[in-house]
Design an enzyme around this catalytic site. Sequence first.
Site, short mmCIF file in Angstrom:
data_model
loop_
_atom_site.label_atom_id
_atom_site.label_comp_id
_atom_site.label_asym_id
_atom_site.label_seq_id
_atom_site.Cartn_x
_atom_site.Cartn_y
_atom_site.Cartn_z
N GLY A 92 38.37 42.69 46.75
CA GLY A 92 37.51 42.59 45.59
C GLY A 92 36.15 43.25 45.82
N GLU A 93 35.62 43.83 44.77
CA GLU A 93 34.31 44.46 44.85
C GLU A 93 33.17 43.44 44.95
OE1 GLU A 93 33.82 47.21 41.64
OE2 GLU A 93 35.27 48.64 42.46
N ALA B 200 41.88 28.76 49.24
CA ALA B 200 41.10 28.24 48.10
C ALA B 200 41.15 29.27 46.97
CB ALA B 200 39.67 27.91 48.50
N HIS C 290 41.24 36.07 43.19
CA HIS C 290 42.35 36.37 44.09
C HIS C 290 43.62 36.72 43.31
CE1 HIS C 290 39.92 33.54 46.73
NE2 HIS C 290 39.98 34.63 47.46
N SER D 197 34.00 32.77 43.07
CA SER D 197 33.92 32.59 44.52
C SER D 197 34.43 31.21 44.86
CB SER D 197 32.47 32.73 44.99
OG SER D 197 32.34 32.32 46.34
N SER D 198 35.06 31.10 46.03
CA SER D 198 35.50 29.79 46.50
C SER D 198 34.32 28.86 46.70
CB SER D 198 36.28 29.94 47.81
OG SER D 198 37.42 30.77 47.62
N GLU E 277 40.91 32.74 40.32
CA GLU E 277 41.36 33.82 39.44
C GLU E 277 41.05 35.20 40.01
OE1 GLU E 277 43.18 35.66 36.22
OE2 GLU E 277 43.28 33.57 36.92
N GLN F 146 31.72 44.25 52.52
CA GLN F 146 33.00 44.11 53.21
C GLN F 146 33.93 45.24 52.84
OE1 GLN F 146 35.40 40.26 53.59
NE2 GLN F 146 36.38 41.19 51.82
#
Length: 277
Positions: A146-147, A30, A35, A184-185, A33, A152
């Site tokens: 990603g921050e 999914a 990603h 976010s997806s 931008e 994570q």
Amino acid sequence: MTALIHTRAELAAARAAASGRVAVVMTMGALHEGHRQLMRVARERGDFVIVTVFVNPLQFGPNEDFDKYPRTLAADVEACRAEQVDVVFAPDRDEMYPGGTPQVTLNAGATGEILEGASRPGHFSGMLTVVAKLLLLTRADLAFFGEKDFQQLALITRMVKDLEIGVEIVGVPTVREADGLALSSRNRYLSADQRPAALALSHALREGAAQTDAQSVLEAAGKILADEPGVQVDYLALTDPLLGPVPTDGPARLLVAAKVGSTRLIDNVPVLLGKAA
């Protein structure tokens, strides 16, 4: 030309043919931008770029959205082609976990039990297990995260250090939509009526980050969240950059998680406290 592959054997062959520094971007598909920005940074720093697409069942709790998590592989591959990715590795569940659910998984430790970990027990153990597997399968030199998913990122960085995994973990700043909402997806689950409420998260973080002492940071951010009835706050926390106790002076991190309707959103920003500000 971007190659779409699905098996470990295909990945091993692609990796054997790669030259230079291998960069990996791990996703659950999914793609948006945010990603694509990870891919661009990977392309700048790496000579051979692998994007993984795998919805990892180990990091979903029993009441979470594994079954309805969006799966858009054809569009994801096109996005990767546009960013000049070399290989998209999209295994199915049996390929990633050929013996079924793994008996041996990674323990995320104390940092995995706070914030997101407190709300989603077992999530980070499942995340670290699949990340470790993919790092070993891709044998990447660089891995980009990603921050936005800051806890994570912190846990992956610590895992690589503690287990002596020879890869450089690179954090990439959060990409936001024009109105400030962190990409976010899960944003696609927000209705038109819910989106204004969701903007309270980024607004609260901006106001908090404008303060210079810990109490004021939390008060400013907390007031904005409390004033938005469409937001159910899970946590609002101020920590040091490694998710430890908040410092009195210097860099810190302000993190929030909340539900808007049935959609759970997270976001965070850097904060500079005290004299350093």
